[in-house]
Scaffold this motif. Structure first.
Motif, PDB file in Angstrom:
ATOM      1  N   LEU A  20      94.237  41.529  21.435  1.00 13.54           N
ATOM      2  CA  LEU A  20      94.982  42.855  21.906  1.00 13.54           C
ATOM      3  C   LEU A  20      94.090  43.958  22.296  1.00 13.54           C
ATOM      4  O   LEU A  20      92.942  44.049  21.612  1.00 13.54           O
ATOM      5  N   SER A  21      94.297  44.622  23.364  1.00 18.97           N
ATOM      6  CA  SER A  21      93.611  45.987  23.493  1.00 18.97           C
ATOM      7  C   SER A  21      94.604  47.207  23.510  1.00 18.97           C
ATOM      8  O   SER A  21      95.740  47.008  23.682  1.00 18.97           O
ATOM      9  N   CYS A  22      94.072  48.288  23.138  1.00 18.29           N
ATOM     10  CA  CYS A  22      94.514  49.661  23.127  1.00 18.29           C
ATOM     11  C   CYS A  22      93.770  50.628  23.775  1.00 18.29           C
ATOM     12  O   CYS A  22      92.669  51.119  23.416  1.00 18.29           O
ATOM     13  N   ALA A  23      94.079  51.089  24.872  1.00 16.36           N
ATOM     14  CA  ALA A  23      93.264  51.868  25.846  1.00 16.36           C
ATOM     15  C   ALA A  23      94.155  53.373  25.686  1.00 16.36           C
ATOM     16  O   ALA A  23      95.296  53.337  25.841  1.00 16.36           O
ATOM     17  N   ALA A  24      93.196  54.388  25.138  1.00 17.77           N
ATOM     18  CA  ALA A  24      93.609  55.741  25.062  1.00 17.77           C
ATOM     19  C   ALA A  24      93.045  56.556  26.203  1.00 17.77           C
ATOM     20  O   ALA A  24      92.044  56.441  26.711  1.00 17.77           O
ATOM     21  N   SER A  25      93.839  57.737  26.305  1.00 14.14           N
ATOM     22  CA  SER A  25      93.604  58.773  27.328  1.00 14.14           C
ATOM     23  C   SER A  25      93.890  60.018  27.088  1.00 14.14           C
ATOM     24  O   SER A  25      95.181  59.968  26.285  1.00 14.14           O
ATOM     25  N   GLY A  26      93.643  60.817  27.312  1.00 14.18           N
ATOM     26  CA  GLY A  26      94.396  62.294  26.856  1.00 14.18           C
ATOM     27  C   GLY A  26      94.047  63.067  25.770  1.00 14.18           C
ATOM     28  O   GLY A  26      94.447  64.317  25.541  1.00 14.18           O
ATOM     29  N   PHE A  27      93.084  62.690  24.783  1.00 18.78           N
ATOM     30  CA  PHE A  27      92.750  63.194  23.822  1.00 18.78           C
ATOM     31  C   PHE A  27      91.248  62.696  23.501  1.00 18.78           C
ATOM     32  O   PHE A  27      90.805  61.839  23.982  1.00 18.78           O
ATOM     33  N   THR A  28      90.727  63.527  22.391  1.00 19.74           N
ATOM     34  CA  THR A  28      89.226  62.990  22.010  1.00 19.74           C
ATOM     35  C   THR A  28      89.561  61.898  21.244  1.00 19.74           C
ATOM     36  O   THR A  28      89.783  61.881  19.738  1.00 19.74           O
ATOM     37  N   PHE A  29      89.154  60.783  21.799  1.00 18.27           N
ATOM     38  CA  PHE A  29      89.516  59.423  21.111  1.00 18.27           C
ATOM     39  C   PHE A  29      88.843  59.262  19.793  1.00 18.27           C
ATOM     40  O   PHE A  29      89.099  58.821  18.680  1.00 18.27           O
ATOM     41  N   ASP A  30      87.390  59.490  19.808  1.00 19.05           N
ATOM     42  CA  ASP A  30      86.540  59.523  18.458  1.00 19.05           C
ATOM     43  C   ASP A  30      86.794  60.679  17.462  1.00 19.05           C
ATOM     44  O   ASP A  30      86.193  60.299  16.434  1.00 19.05           O
ATOM     45  N   ASP A  31      87.866  61.325  17.697  1.00 18.71           N
ATOM     46  CA  ASP A  31      88.286  62.114  16.506  1.00 18.71           C
ATOM     47  C   ASP A  31      89.350  61.315  15.634  1.00 18.71           C
ATOM     48  O   ASP A  31      89.851  62.107  14.686  1.00 18.71           O
ATOM     49  N   TYR A  32      89.837  60.255  16.172  1.00 20.78           N
ATOM     50  CA  TYR A  32      91.026  59.727  15.422  1.00 20.78           C
ATOM     51  C   TYR A  32      90.768  58.188  15.057  1.00 20.78           C
ATOM     52  O   TYR A  32      90.065  57.501  15.622  1.00 20.78           O
ATOM     53  N   ALA A  33      91.285  57.979  13.827  1.00 21.13           N
ATOM     54  CA  ALA A  33      91.548  56.659  13.367  1.00 21.13           C
ATOM     55  C   ALA A  33      92.661  55.973  14.284  1.00 21.13           C
ATOM     56  O   ALA A  33      93.371  56.761  14.734  1.00 21.13           O
ATOM     57  N   ILE A  34      92.424  54.828  14.464  1.00 20.78           N
ATOM     58  CA  ILE A  34      93.384  54.062  15.080  1.00 20.78           C
ATOM     59  C   ILE A  34      93.792  52.676  14.531  1.00 20.78           C
ATOM     60  O   ILE A  34      93.118  52.019  13.782  1.00 20.78           O
ATOM     61  N   GLY A  35      95.116  52.418  14.558  1.00 21.07           N
ATOM     62  CA  GLY A  35      95.652  51.492  13.789  1.00 21.07           C
ATOM     63  C   GLY A  35      96.531  50.721  14.674  1.00 21.07           C
ATOM     64  O   GLY A  35      96.985  51.006  15.625  1.00 21.07           O
TER      65      GLY A  35
END
Length: 125
Positions: A20-35
């Motif tokens: 599975l892939s989760c692609a992010a946009s619109g925020f500072t991705f590397d400021d957030y943990a992802i689950g």
């Protein structure tokens, strides 16, 4: 526009694999943990695996330890969930989420500031 978009779900036989892939946009991705979380009808959403901002801290649910691997590529704003040795009980809608908290709190508390729309994973013969 803030978005988390999951992809890679599908139908797989028991013992098979999916990524599975989760692609992010619109925020500072590397400021957030992802689950990664999953939910089946009639049951509460549960944490599957969570990864910290730089990938140094990772949490796995006991049910997936040794079978699933989470990783992230901050240059691509993407988090992956490699799922091996899939079982019928892994069947669920899988969601990704972003949160400014620890991976343990995120996964155990099912905490997310932002959520994707989900992708269906079905494990069946």
């Amino acid at each position: 526009q803030l978005q988390l978009v999951e992809s890679g779900g599908g139908l797989v036989h028991p013992g098979g694999s999916l990524t599975l892939s989760c692609a992010a946009s619109g925020f500072t991705f590397d400021d957030y943990a992802i689950g990664w979380f999953r939910q089946v009808p009639g049951k509460e959403r549960e944490g599957v695996s969570c990864i910290s901002t730089r990938g140094y801290a990772i949490h796995y649910a006991d049910s997936v330890k040794g079978r699933f691997t989470i990783s992230r590529d901050n240059a691509k704003n993407t988090v992956y969930l490699q799922m091996n040795s899939l079982k019928p009980e892994d069947t669920a809608v899988y969601y990704c989420a972003a949160s400014r908290t620890t991976v343990q709190a995120m996964c155990r508390g099912v905490v997310g500031d932002y959520w994707g729309q989900g992708t269906q994973v079905t494990v069946s013969s």
